[in-house]
Design an enzyme around this catalytic site. Sequence first.
Site: not given
Length: 379
Positions: A12-18, A37, A201, A104
């Site tokens: 989970m990146s906190g963004g739209i996709d995840s 992360m 990033c 990465c």
Amino acid sequence: MKEKEKRVLVGMSGGIDSSAVCILLQEQGYEVVGVTMRTWDVPSHFSTPGQEQPDDVLEAQRLAARLGIEHHVADVRKEFRQVIVQYFIDEYMRGRTPNPCVMCNPLFKERILCEWADRTNCAYIATGHYCRLEDRNGYRYIVTGDDSTKDQSYFLWKLPQAILRRMMFPLGGMTKASVRDYLASKGFEAKARGGESMEICFIDKDYREFLREHCPDIDERIGEGWFVDSKGIKLGKHKGFAYYTIGQRKGLEIALGKPAYVLKINPEKNTVMLGDAEQLRTRYMLVEDVNVADREELTACPDLSVRIRYRSRPISCRVLWLEDGRLLVKFAEEASAIAPGQSAVFYEGNRVLGGGFIASQQGIKKIAAEKEMLFQNSF
């Protein structure tokens, strides 16, 4: 399904996709566990003074609370600096152009996701990459996503089979627009209108500034060098080979009366070769550190193509394995700006067969001449 097989760990990146991935998997009956992360802090990641966690962590925590899912934060900043950022710096210091996102995925993000999946008793890991998976002949392959403008298959060629067999890409059959619409329909209108994340990033400025910041002695270690032409004639001074990339035209700060491009970088001599666009063109390329599921399929594939940079169109090609493990690639048409350190990713149609890093092209004319007969009638 057994209990473990119902649990999926989502990066989970906190963004739209995840965020969309979490909701989709919940609707499909999975028990979602999230992990975010914390890899690298830059000022733009903190929207308020005194904020202890970056915005992406806070966003992910809010979403997890709203969806009622288990959530963890993995603080991996030290390891990220040692593994990914150091690789990025080292590649430029070798006169190469790095692919940090490619490194990465297998060395860092997906590996850590697998570790957390084991720790949280999850059978699968899922991410918001726009690509799909296909099982064929006992192997699992990455396939390009339906949204060609967001396809991320190029960055995932280095993932091993062991990780691919645990992965899920729920967004592979969707477009970015449909993902936004889906989030809005589920009551996440503000999230659906969110912006895109940075491609690298850990860099929010020019990479040259980043190198100077994290290698304070870089100018002392490298120093000024010479721009030269293809005959070795000095054309003028440059700031240091690490500040240039193959194919670069802008920002050279040298006037030659005509457009000039970076053709080659020699870190040993601290020289940067300049020339015209035509000199960047080639029909051959050397690739090293190759990762493919099926070596024979790669050489026998009649519809083989290769991408030599992200967003570039695939070029039809044929390949030969060399005795030293490298691949000699022959293009069906001329390619331009072959940059050592970048990824060469091989496709059959939409299916990723594997990839490798573009190697030093030193000696390629001799190698190509020796192997040309093996390529006869290949196109």
